[in-house]
Design a protein around this motif. Structure first.
Motif: not given
Length: 365
Positions: A1-11, A53-59, A81-84
């Motif tokens: 399981m990952a600690d964080v999910f990383v969200s980003y724009a393709s650019a 599955e991640a603990r948090a989302l990094v934006l 999903k109440t993720k920070p």
């Protein structure tokens, strides 16, 4: 399981993967698309599962992610999903539209200044704190700190209690002394002795005859040949010379670092995130159980605080050295790992552990 999910724009892909690389160097497991989408897995399903599955989302926040509908959906799913959500601004922008609604109260990290990795320290602290047992949500803003009055040399007044707590709390870190590379003993010189060619009986007989001034009789020649054959046979049956013993390399033992119950654990440099900046604490050992802490605050002139270090279960207490010990002038820290501690008691009250100290190189910007 990952600690964080990383969200980003393709650019922003290159910057996002640079952030991922830094976090993974700090031991934080990241899930990022398209790298972690398995073969044959539907893209949207993989993203939904990874967020869950991640603990948090990094934006990774920029002008492009502000306008990206995919980033907006990922943030919305994390919130549902109440993720920070931990925004990292790589441009000096503010969230707009739906993003502003979802992250207006989130802890931000500003990382558009160079070097970017240095400004990711609060993000690392927040993520690691989430993985610590019984940890509380992390706040990057420390209580306001007042500058002590001029000429104060011992202790801290009640009005400056928070300053003392901040200084005492960071009075702690040792970059473990690294042993020099072990010296290697020179290898024993191995000399190769070329094997002598075995002479034939005819050659030996000829040499013996030529050494005489007068020719030998025939029976003498026969005796010489017989003696030569016997010598050659003896040489062939002799056991081979033993091979030289291999050289033994002497390896110096590597000394272990100080234990977590040793005052030496606290000497060195610690950093504390503060309003997007960093408070730096340089700790020097002054006695068997005492240290002097130089507090380098980004909004005040540096000052020194003496303290006594007392090991307790799971961590240490910082006590004054020039006044009676009491609950309101003692700070207690719990050790998270060899590079992080959290404040759990100060000013006579229990803290939530969200104020963190991390080992660092002493830089503030």
């Amino acid at each position: 399981m990952a600690d964080v999910f990383v969200s980003y724009a393709s650019a922003d892909r290159d910057v996002a993967f640079r952030i991922v690389g830094y976090l993974e160097e700090q031991g934080i497991r990241c899930w990022v698309a398209p790298r972690d989408v398995g073969p044959g897995v539907e893209y949207g399903e993989a993203i939904i599962d990874a967020i869950g599955e991640a603990r948090a989302l990094v934006l990774v926040l920029s002008d492009q992610s502000n306008e990206s509908q995919f980033v907006r959906k990922e943030v919305e799913r994390a919130v549902s999903k109440t993720k920070p959500v931990l925004p990292v601004r790589i441009r000096e922008v503010t969230p707009s539209g739906a993003l502003e609604f979802y992250i207006s109260s989130a802890q931000w990290v500003d990382a558009w200044k160079s070097p970017m990795e240095q400004h990711l320290l609060p993000l690392v602290a927040a993520i690691k704190a989430m993985g610590a047992p019984g940890s509380a949500p992390v706040r990057s803003v420390a209580p306001p700190l007042a500058t002590p009055r001029a000429g104060a040399r011992h202790g801290v007044s009640i009005g400056l209690a928070l300053v003392a707590v901040a200084a005492l709390g960071a009075a702690a870190a040792l970059w473990f002394a690294r042993a020099p590379a072990p010296a290697q003993a020179p290898e024993a010189e191995q000399r190769s002795v070329p094997a002598a060619a075995e002479p034939s009986s005819a050659e030996l007989a000829e040499a013996a005859i030529s050494a005489q001034e007068a020719p030998l009789p025939a029976d003498a020649i026969e005796n010489v040949e017989a003696a030569t054959e016997a010598a050659a046979a003896a040489a062939r049956s002799a056991p081979p010379a033993p091979a030289p013993a291999p050289a033994v390399t002497q390896v110096a033992p590597v000394p272990a670092g100080p234990s977590r119950s040793d005052v030496a654990f606290f000497t060195g440099t610690w950093c504390q995130p503060y309003n997007g900046l960093t408070i730096v604490y340089e700790v020097i050992r002054t006695g068997a159980d005492t240290v002097l802490t130089r507090v380098d605050h980004p909004q005040a002139a540096p000052w020194d605080v003496p303290s006594r270090i007392v090991p307790v279960a799971g961590g240490f207490e910082m006590q004054p050295v020039d006044e009676p010990v009491a609950a309101d002038n003692t700070a207690r820290f719990e050790i998270v790992d060899d590079s992080m501690m959290k404040l759990v008691f100060a000013n006579g009250a229990v803290e939530d552990g969200s104020i963190l100290r991390m080992r660092c190189d002493g830089r503030k910007d």
